[in-house]
Design a protein around this motif. Structure first.
Motif, PDB file in Angstrom:
ATOM      1  N   GLY A   1      -2.793  10.419   2.268  1.00 49.56           N
ATOM      2  CA  GLY A   1      -3.998  11.203   2.527  1.00 49.56           C
ATOM      3  C   GLY A   1      -3.769  12.639   2.984  1.00 49.56           C
TER       4      GLY A   1
ATOM      5  N   ASN B   1      -4.091  18.010   1.847  1.00 48.34           N
ATOM      6  CA  ASN B   1      -4.268  19.255   2.609  1.00 48.34           C
ATOM      7  C   ASN B   1      -3.808  20.495   1.824  1.00 48.34           C
ATOM      8  OD1 ASN B   1      -3.078  21.334   4.646  1.00 48.34           O
ATOM      9  ND2 ASN B   1      -4.486  20.096   5.856  1.00 48.34           N
TER      10      ASN B   1
ATOM     11  N   ASP C   1      -6.558  13.473  13.068  1.00 46.19           N
ATOM     12  CA  ASP C   1      -7.809  12.797  13.452  1.00 46.19           C
ATOM     13  C   ASP C   1      -8.056  12.882  14.958  1.00 46.19           C
ATOM     14  OD1 ASP C   1      -8.122  12.148  10.799  1.00 46.19           O
ATOM     15  OD2 ASP C   1      -7.282  10.135  10.993  1.00 46.19           O
TER      16      ASP C   1
ATOM     17  N   GLY D   1      -8.649  15.208   9.386  1.00 45.67           N
ATOM     18  CA  GLY D   1      -7.810  15.997   8.478  1.00 45.67           C
ATOM     19  C   GLY D   1      -8.586  17.025   7.667  1.00 45.67           C
TER      20      GLY D   1
ATOM     21  N   THR E   1      -5.525  10.547  -1.294  1.00 46.13           N
ATOM     22  CA  THR E   1      -6.183   9.604  -0.385  1.00 46.13           C
ATOM     23  C   THR E   1      -6.247   8.230  -1.066  1.00 46.13           C
ATOM     24  OG1 THR E   1      -8.230  10.525  -1.241  1.00 46.13           O
ATOM     25  CG2 THR E   1      -7.557  11.284   0.921  1.00 46.13           C
ATOM     26  N   ASP E   2      -6.622   7.204  -0.295  1.00 41.24           N
ATOM     27  CA  ASP E   2      -6.552   5.833  -0.804  1.00 41.24           C
ATOM     28  C   ASP E   2      -7.369   5.649  -2.087  1.00 41.24           C
ATOM     29  OD1 ASP E   2      -4.912   5.234   1.257  1.00 41.24           O
ATOM     30  OD2 ASP E   2      -6.388   4.116   2.425  1.00 41.24           O
TER      31      ASP E   2
ATOM     32  N   SER F   1       0.183   9.829   5.863  1.00 39.14           N
ATOM     33  CA  SER F   1      -1.223   9.380   5.812  1.00 39.14           C
ATOM     34  C   SER F   1      -1.728   9.109   7.227  1.00 39.14           C
ATOM     35  CB  SER F   1      -1.311   8.112   4.963  1.00 39.14           C
ATOM     36  OG  SER F   1      -0.713   7.040   5.647  1.00 39.14           O
ATOM     37  N   GLY F   2      -2.842   8.374   7.313  1.00 36.29           N
ATOM     38  CA  GLY F   2      -3.396   8.065   8.620  1.00 36.29           C
ATOM     39  C   GLY F   2      -2.591   6.988   9.344  1.00 36.29           C
ATOM     40  N   GLY F   3      -1.874   6.182   8.581  1.00 31.12           N
ATOM     41  CA  GLY F   3      -1.099   5.089   9.182  1.00 31.12           C
ATOM     42  C   GLY F   3       0.397   5.272   9.062  1.00 31.12           C
TER      43      GLY F   3
ATOM     44  N   HIS G   1       0.821  -1.223   0.000  1.00 33.90           N
ATOM     45  CA  HIS G   1       0.000   0.000   0.000  1.00 33.90           C
ATOM     46  C   HIS G   1       0.862   1.285   0.000  1.00 33.90           C
ATOM     47  CE1 HIS G   1      -3.499   2.480   0.996  1.00 33.90           C
ATOM     48  NE2 HIS G   1      -2.760   3.059   1.918  1.00 33.90           N
TER      49      HIS G   1
ATOM     50  N   HIS H   1       1.039   4.501  -2.654  1.00 34.39           N
ATOM     51  CA  HIS H   1       1.037   5.958  -2.422  1.00 34.39           C
ATOM     52  C   HIS H   1       2.214   6.613  -3.143  1.00 34.39           C
ATOM     53  CE1 HIS H   1      -2.337   6.764   0.108  1.00 34.39           C
ATOM     54  NE2 HIS H   1      -2.001   5.857   1.016  1.00 34.39           N
TER      55      HIS H   1
ATOM     56  N   GLY I   1      -1.485  11.961  10.008  1.00 31.60           N
ATOM     57  CA  GLY I   1      -2.938  11.907   9.786  1.00 31.60           C
ATOM     58  C   GLY I   1      -3.676  11.561  11.076  1.00 31.60           C
TER      59      GLY I   1
HETATM   60  O1  KG4 Z   1      -3.856   7.660   2.696  1.00 30.71           O
HETATM   61  P1  KG4 Z   1      -5.137   7.646   3.451  1.00 30.71           P
HETATM   62  O2  KG4 Z   1      -6.408   7.850   2.656  1.00 30.71           O
HETATM   63  O3  KG4 Z   1      -5.296   6.325   4.267  1.00 30.71           O
HETATM   64  C1  KG4 Z   1      -4.204   5.744   4.948  1.00 30.71           C
HETATM   65  O4  KG4 Z   1      -3.423   5.040   4.264  1.00 30.71           O
HETATM   66  O5  KG4 Z   1      -4.061   6.039   6.137  1.00 30.71           O
HETATM   67  O6  KG4 Z   1      -5.020   8.777   4.582  1.00 30.71           O
HETATM   68  C2  KG4 Z   1      -6.044   9.047   5.471  1.00 30.71           C
HETATM   69  C3  KG4 Z   1      -5.592  10.159   6.387  1.00 30.71           C
HETATM   70  C4  KG4 Z   1      -6.561  10.460   7.529  1.00 30.71           C
HETATM   71  O7  KG4 Z   1      -5.819  10.561   8.722  1.00 30.71           O
HETATM   72  C5  KG4 Z   1      -7.157  11.805   7.125  1.00 30.71           C
HETATM   73  O8  KG4 Z   1      -7.532  12.607   8.229  1.00 30.71           O
HETATM   74  C6  KG4 Z   1      -6.001  12.438   6.364  1.00 30.71           C
HETATM   75  O9  KG4 Z   1      -5.438  11.369   5.631  1.00 30.71           O
HETATM   76  N1  KG4 Z   1      -6.459  13.480   5.447  1.00 30.71           N
HETATM   77  C7  KG4 Z   1      -6.132  14.779   5.594  1.00 30.71           C
HETATM   78  C8  KG4 Z   1      -6.826  15.483   4.573  1.00 30.71           C
HETATM   79  N2  KG4 Z   1      -7.553  14.573   3.846  1.00 30.71           N
HETATM   80  C9  KG4 Z   1      -7.309  13.354   4.405  1.00 30.71           C
HETATM   81  N3  KG4 Z   1      -5.328  15.395   6.483  1.00 30.71           N
HETATM   82  C10 KG4 Z   1      -5.206  16.727   6.382  1.00 30.71           C
HETATM   83  N4  KG4 Z   1      -5.853  17.465   5.460  1.00 30.71           N
HETATM   84  C11 KG4 Z   1      -6.654  16.906   4.532  1.00 30.71           C
HETATM   85  N5  KG4 Z   1      -7.283  17.643   3.627  1.00 30.71           N
END
Ligand code: KG4
Ligand code: ZN
Length: 348
Positions: free
Chosen positions: A283, A287, A174, A187, A314-315, A143-145, A114, A118, A170
């Motif tokens: 993700g 921003n 959150d 985010g 994002t994913d 990202s979130g992880g 994954h 990215h 991320g």
């Molecule tokens: O890459 P992703 O879709 O999933 C993972 O692989 O984790 O990332 C999701 C993360 C979440 O923590 C979300 O809050 C953050 O990306 N995120 C953002 C924005 N859009 C998504 N963080 C800051 N600003 C954004 N506009």
């Protein structure tokens, strides 16, 4: 060749179909079904609910993607599948579905990391043109992880330069949003509120820490920032009501603190490793403020910068298809009977 890609590592069910001829990509379909409505009332992704939703939605998304591509399943050459890292119950749905198709139609599988997906989201522009990116590239995956810096020396050649020691960026977004009861995922919500900080007068001033910003290594740490938001809000709430204006000020400062650290570390890693190009993905790279500030810093420091379009930050399964193509060229193939998920898969 035609690649079908499936991504179900967290809470997005996504299928993409891509045709690649003479290094030109034709994006025939890239559909994402979000589960935000299911998870938002819990304030975060609930793995069992995520897997149930993937199981329900994946066949529907798959059917729609196939229809949109105008192809039949026989014309697909290989299936790129995200096998990890991610949530086991989520990964299992996508991988089982992909294996079943591979078995029934005798197709090859391309197992995809994954995080590598990215990373490859930066290699293709929206219209399918492969971007001219000179190696080595300094990649920030945020990202979130994950929050990691990878030096990419060539296709499939990575060196991990630094990573978060605790929370991902991320996750910090959150969790800060959760503390202020702003909703999930934090985010985009924090980003929108922080934007209103720029346009409306806000008298509430605060300073949050920028963890590890001056450390000599390229690691990150965001759990201290989360704790600082918690105690600062707690202390303030004992003295006064936490108004919307105050929350906006916290959103602004949390976002600035995260971006300050991400930029400082990435620029110094890019200098140390003598790269010309910085690539930001994941993700959090959706921003607006991060994009704007990275563009400014890259320019000031004479680096080329690449960030994918927001829907590829994002994913999504398109990034899995792109990574799939390069893995296919490197002969990283599998069959339905020798593939498994790996929730802790590392990128080397
Ligand atoms: O890459 P992703 O879709 O999933 C993972 O692989 O984790 O990332 C999701 C993360 C979440 O923590 C979300 O809050 C953050 O990306 N995120 C953002 C924005 N859009 C998504 N963080 C800051 N600003 C954004 N506009
Ligand atoms: Zn992701």
């Amino acid at each position: 060749m035609i690649i079908l890609a499936i991504e179900t590592s967290c809470d997005d069910t996504s299928v993409a179909i891509v045709k690649i001829e003479n290094s030109k990509f034709q994006i025939l379909s890239n559909l994402v079904s979000s589960q935000i409505n299911i998870h938002k009332k819990w304030g975060g992704v609930v793995p069992n609910l995520a897997s149930r939703a993937h199981a329900k939605n994946l066949p529907i998304v798959f059917k729609s993607a196939l229809k949109e591509s105008g192809l039949n399943i026989e014309s697909i050459d290989a299936i790129a599948l995200t096998i990890g890292p991610g949530l086991s119950p989520s990964l299992l749905i996508g991988v089982s579905f992909g294996r079943a198709i591979a078995y029934r139609y005798n197709k090859s599988i391309i197992p995809i990391n994954h995080v590598e997906g990215h990373l490859y989201s930066n290699f293709l522009s929206e219209d399918g043109v492969v971007k001219k990116i000179e190696f080595p590239v300094m990649n920030l995956i945020v990202s979130g992880g994950h929050t990691s810096l990878y030096l990419m020396k060539g296709h499939g050649k990575y060196e991990l330069i630094g990573k978060t020691r605790d929370d991902a960026a991320g996750e910090a977004f959150d969790k800060a949003a959760k503390m202020m009861n702003l909703g999930y995922p934090g985010g985009p919500i924090i980003s929108a509120l922080a934007e209103s900080y720029e346009t409306t007068a806000n008298s509430h001033k605060l300073t949050l820490p920028r963890p590890m910003i001056n450390s000599k290594d390229f690691d990150f740490s965001f759990s201290g920032l989360k704790t600082a938001v918690f105690y600062s809000l707690k202390e303030l709430s004992e003295k006064q009501k936490i108004t919307k204006n105050i929350k906006i000020a916290y959103c602004h400062e949390t976002q600035e603190a995260i971006i300050d650290v991400l930029i400082a570390k990435t620029i110094s890693a890019a200098k140390k490793y003598n790269v010309e190009t910085i690539a930001v993905s994941g993700g959090v790279s959706a921003n607006n403020r991060l994009r704007e500030r990275f563009e400014k810093s890259a320019k000031e420091n004479n680096f080329q910068l690449t960030i994918p379009p927001k829907h590829m930050s994002t994913d999504n399964a398109l990034m899995v298809a792109i990574a799939g193509h390069y893995n296919w060229l490197a002969e990283n193939k599998a069959t339905w009977d020798n593939i498994d998920i790996n929730p802790n898969l590392k990128l080397h």
